[in-house]
Design an enzyme around this catalytic site. Structure first.
Site, PDB file in Angstrom:
ATOM      1  N   CYS A   7       0.837  -1.191   0.000  1.00  0.00           N
ATOM      2  CA  CYS A   7       0.000   0.000   0.000  1.00  0.00           C
ATOM      3  C   CYS A   7       0.875   1.246   0.000  1.00  0.00           C
ATOM      4  O   CYS A   7       1.793   1.362   0.810  1.00  0.00           O
ATOM      5  CB  CYS A   7      -0.885  -0.036   1.246  1.00  0.00           C
ATOM      6  SG  CYS A   7      -1.989   1.341   1.421  1.00  0.00           S
ATOM      7  N   CYS A   8       0.588   2.162  -0.924  1.00  0.00           N
ATOM      8  CA  CYS A   8       1.322   3.430  -0.952  1.00  0.00           C
ATOM      9  C   CYS A   8       0.337   4.557  -1.245  1.00  0.00           C
ATOM     10  O   CYS A   8      -0.870   4.336  -1.286  1.00  0.00           O
ATOM     11  CB  CYS A   8       2.458   3.396  -1.963  1.00  0.00           C
ATOM     12  SG  CYS A   8       1.939   3.321  -3.672  1.00  0.00           S
ATOM     13  N   ALA A   9       0.839   5.730  -1.465  1.00  0.00           N
ATOM     14  CA  ALA A   9      -0.027   6.897  -1.641  1.00  0.00           C
ATOM     15  C   ALA A   9      -0.972   6.743  -2.833  1.00  0.00           C
ATOM     16  O   ALA A   9      -2.157   7.008  -2.716  1.00  0.00           O
ATOM     17  CB  ALA A   9       0.809   8.161  -1.775  1.00  0.00           C
ATOM     18  N   VAL A  39      -3.581   3.825  -0.720  1.00  0.00           N
ATOM     19  CA  VAL A  39      -4.102   3.848   0.646  1.00  0.00           C
ATOM     20  C   VAL A  39      -5.602   4.144   0.646  1.00  0.00           C
ATOM     21  O   VAL A  39      -6.334   3.669   1.513  1.00  0.00           O
ATOM     22  CB  VAL A  39      -3.300   4.829   1.527  1.00  0.00           C
ATOM     23  CG1 VAL A  39      -3.602   6.265   1.193  1.00  0.00           C
ATOM     24  CG2 VAL A  39      -3.527   4.550   3.001  1.00  0.00           C
TER      25      VAL A  39
END
Length: 101
Positions: A7-9, A39
């Site tokens: 999960c990232c921006a 996210v």
């Protein structure tokens, strides 16, 4: 098959790391599915993931996602900044496997 969710921006910066992890998983003949999501989308993917690894840039979400995933028995952790920055797919895969054990 175990499912590892990164999960990232925006779900984009982890895509290279996902590829490195998939390559390593293939070398080890592991039956895992590794995907990346933003996210903003992670809540809809929590149910299907066995473990969630957060990119360092979204580590501020750790408490919230840990709370959401606890009733599901899903571990959530932050990827080590050095492993993330150097795209060490092998080490990130090791972390995911350890968390799922």
């Amino acid at each position: 098959m175990k499912k590892i969710m990164l999960c990232c921006a925006a779900g984009m910066s982890t895509s290279m790391l996902v590829q490195k992890m998939r390559t390593e998983a293939t070398k080890r003949a592991l039956d895992v599915q590794i995907d990346a999501v933003s996210v903003a989308e992670i809540e809809s993917h929590l149910q299907s993931a066995d473990v969630v690894l957060l990119g360092p840039q979204v580590q501020f979400e750790l408490a919230r996602l840990s709370e959401l995933s606890a009733p599901l028995g899903k571990p959530v952790a932050v990827i080590d900044m050095m492993d993330y920055g150097t795209m060490r797919g092998d080490r990130v895969l090791d972390k995911a496997i350890t968390l799922m054990a």
